[in-house]
Design a protein around this motif. Structure first.
Motif, short mmCIF file in Angstrom:
data_model
loop_
_atom_site.label_atom_id
_atom_site.label_comp_id
_atom_site.label_asym_id
_atom_site.label_seq_id
_atom_site.Cartn_x
_atom_site.Cartn_y
_atom_site.Cartn_z
N UNK A 1 1.82 37.20 5.16
CA UNK A 1 2.62 37.51 3.56
C UNK A 1 3.62 38.09 3.92
N UNK A 2 3.75 38.66 5.61
CA UNK A 2 4.74 39.49 5.30
C UNK A 2 6.12 38.79 6.29
N UNK A 3 5.70 37.91 6.77
CA UNK A 3 6.71 36.08 7.24
C UNK A 3 6.68 35.05 7.01
N UNK B 1 0.81 23.57 1.71
CA UNK B 1 -0.10 23.85 0.46
C UNK B 1 -1.00 25.01 0.99
N UNK B 2 -1.70 25.09 2.28
CA UNK B 2 -2.25 26.03 2.69
C UNK B 2 -1.58 27.51 2.57
N UNK B 3 -0.52 27.68 3.11
CA UNK B 3 0.50 29.15 3.93
C UNK B 3 0.55 29.36 2.24
N UNK B 4 0.72 28.56 0.82
CA UNK B 4 1.01 29.38 -0.46
C UNK B 4 0.40 30.09 -0.75
N UNK B 5 -1.38 30.29 -0.60
CA UNK B 5 -1.82 30.92 -0.85
C UNK B 5 -2.41 32.54 -0.13
N UNK B 6 -1.20 32.34 0.82
CA UNK B 6 -0.79 33.55 1.77
C UNK B 6 -0.04 34.31 1.42
N UNK B 7 1.23 33.89 0.11
CA UNK B 7 1.97 34.20 0.31
C UNK B 7 3.43 34.13 1.09
N UNK B 8 3.42 33.70 2.17
CA UNK B 8 4.62 33.96 3.17
C UNK B 8 5.21 32.91 2.39
N UNK B 9 7.01 33.13 3.12
CA UNK B 9 7.64 32.68 2.87
C UNK B 9 8.14 31.06 3.74
N UNK B 10 8.31 30.07 3.55
CA UNK B 10 8.57 29.18 4.10
C UNK B 10 9.68 28.37 4.38
N UNK B 11 9.97 27.74 5.79
CA UNK B 11 10.70 26.56 5.80
C UNK B 11 10.56 25.09 6.13
N UNK B 12 11.09 24.25 6.12
CA UNK B 12 10.78 22.79 6.43
C UNK B 12 11.89 22.55 6.77
N UNK B 13 11.67 21.16 8.39
CA UNK B 13 12.82 20.59 8.53
C UNK B 13 11.47 19.58 8.79
N UNK B 14 12.49 18.40 8.45
CA UNK B 14 12.01 17.03 8.49
C UNK B 14 13.33 16.03 8.18
N UNK B 15 13.35 14.61 9.21
CA UNK B 15 14.61 13.94 9.23
C UNK B 15 14.10 12.70 8.02
N UNK B 16 13.47 12.95 7.29
CA UNK B 16 12.97 12.16 6.18
C UNK B 16 12.51 13.35 4.91
N UNK B 17 13.09 14.55 4.58
CA UNK B 17 12.49 15.29 3.35
C UNK B 17 11.77 14.18 2.24
N UNK B 18 10.37 14.95 2.10
CA UNK B 18 9.53 14.31 1.37
C UNK B 18 8.46 14.65 0.41
N UNK C 1 19.20 26.26 12.06
CA UNK C 1 18.37 27.76 11.42
C UNK C 1 17.05 27.88 11.23
N UNK C 2 16.30 26.75 10.54
CA UNK C 2 15.01 27.70 10.32
C UNK C 2 14.69 28.11 11.88
N UNK C 3 15.07 27.74 13.47
CA UNK C 3 13.98 27.92 13.86
C UNK C 3 14.81 29.92 14.44
N UNK C 4 16.30 30.08 13.79
CA UNK C 4 16.51 31.16 13.44
C UNK C 4 15.56 32.45 12.43
N UNK C 5 15.60 31.72 11.41
CA UNK C 5 14.79 32.31 10.07
C UNK C 5 13.52 32.47 10.34
N UNK C 6 12.64 31.96 11.03
CA UNK C 6 11.10 32.36 10.95
C UNK C 6 10.11 32.69 11.82
N UNK C 7 9.39 33.95 11.44
CA UNK C 7 8.31 34.57 12.42
C UNK C 7 7.40 33.56 12.92
N UNK C 8 6.78 32.16 12.31
CA UNK C 8 6.60 31.49 13.42
C UNK C 8 6.58 29.71 13.02
#
Length: 347
Positions: free
Chosen positions: A170-172, A188-205, A215-222
């Motif tokens: 939840x802190x990450x 979907x699974x991570x929502x239940x842990x309360x963590x912040x999430x970022x996504x990257x895809x060449x075809x967002x869906x 940016x994702x790499x610079x901001x993510x703990x995992x």
């Protein structure tokens, strides 16, 4: 992510196979199943007769030496554990094979373009994304709680607390690279842990907070990898991108080993630039994973160095391996071949 080459979507094909299921179906189609492990063979022998298929099953990976097992069959099913060489593709074509169903989502062990040039279509399968998604979240929790060190010390009766405390999800911030079926299931699974999430895809869906990869790499703990392996994604996390990551960040890879530049990863872990890694796939795993190497340890220097690190978890490409996913894989491989035989391929 799934791809389809010369066949209907696997989910549709699966429904077709189930609709044909009957113990009284006449066996009219032959399929040769290569690289078939014992547990897969049990499911093939159960399901194939229900859909009118007579399977020829061998544990051996397909090769020039055993293509005669496919004589008389237009379709073969192959595993993902061994590369199908171009010479083998040519030999399969010469004995009349026109379709290969690989029991995997990825195609990187088959030269699909070369197969097409010798008259062979290639199709993949889909299976429950939950298998890999569950395993991915498990690896995240294990690596941020230093499970490897804790378990190893407990095994030798050292019950002291580690000087390195764990972290809470939840802190990450978790960066998900690739948001196909598996990446989406991880989110979907991570929502239940309360963590912040970022996504990257060449075809967002999906509905997600998409940002550029840097940016994702610079901001993510995992950072967790779920993109297919293609020439464009080979070493997607190379040395420069690893250097962009947050100090002490973790990498999880349940996609394909070559998405990561392993030498750069080892260097970043060795200097403390990264906090840890959890890897179910590894560059150079072929010929090592899925074999018993207790008597003859592998000669992969990078693998041995990673295994010695207390903050690195390695498992042998097993995230997909559940009873549900296995049944999905066999069912869809049969369905793909039936669809090809019926002349309903699309491409």
């Amino acid at each position: 992510m799934e791809g389809t080459i010369g066949r209907e979507p696997a989910r549709t094909a699966a429904r077709r196979a189930r609709s044909l299921g009957s113990s009284s179906v006449v066996l009219t189609t032959g399929i040769t199943v290569y690289g078939c492990e014992r547990d897969e063979a049990v499911v093939f022998r159960e399901l194939a007769p229900r859909v009118g298929v007579l399977p020829t099953i061998t544990e051996a990976a397909v090769s020039e030496a055993n293509v005669d097992l496919a004589s008389g069959n237009r379709c073969v099913s192959v595993g993902h554990k061994s590369r199908v060489t171009n010479a083998t593709l040519r030999a399969l074509s010469q004995v009349g094979v026109e379709y290969i169903s690989t029991r995997s989502i990825g195609f990187n062990h088959i030269d699909v373009d070369y197969a097409r040039s010798v008259g062979i279509s290639v199709g993949n399968v889909s299976y429950s994304p939950d298998s890999v998604a569950d395993y991915t979240v498990m690896l995240m929790l294990m690596v941020i709680r230093h499970a490897k060190s804790v378990i190893r010390r407990t095994d030798v009766h050292d019950y002291r607390l580690n000087e390195v405390r764990g972290k809470e999800l939840r802190d990450l911030t978790v960066g998900v690279v690739g948001t196909g079926r598996i990446g989406a299931a991880v989110i979907d699974r991570l929502w239940g842990f309360g963590c912040r999430m970022l996504a990257y895809d060449t075809n967002p869906r999906i509905s997600a907070d998409y940002v550029p990869l840097d940016e994702l790499l610079q901001r993510s703990d995992i950072v967790t990898l779920h993109t297919p392996l293609t020439p464009e994604t080979h070493h997607l996390l190379h040395r420069r991108r690893i250097e962009q990551m947050k100090l002490g960040a973790f990498v999880v890879n349940t996609g394909r080993g070559a998405l990561l530049d392993t030498e750069a990863l080892v260097a970043a872990l060795g200097t403390g630039r990264l906090g840890g890694a959890a890897l179910d796939v590894l560059e150079g795993e072929e010929g090592i994973f899925y074999t018993d190497r207790r008597a003859t340890p592998p000669d992969s220097d990078l693998l041995l160095r990673l295994q010695k690190m207390p903050n690195v978890l390695i498992s042998p490409h097993t995230a997909y391996y559940t009873d549900h996913a296995l049944r999905d894989t066999v069912e869809n491989s049969l369905a793909n071949c039936l669809t090809f035989e019926s002349g309903n391929q699309h491409g």
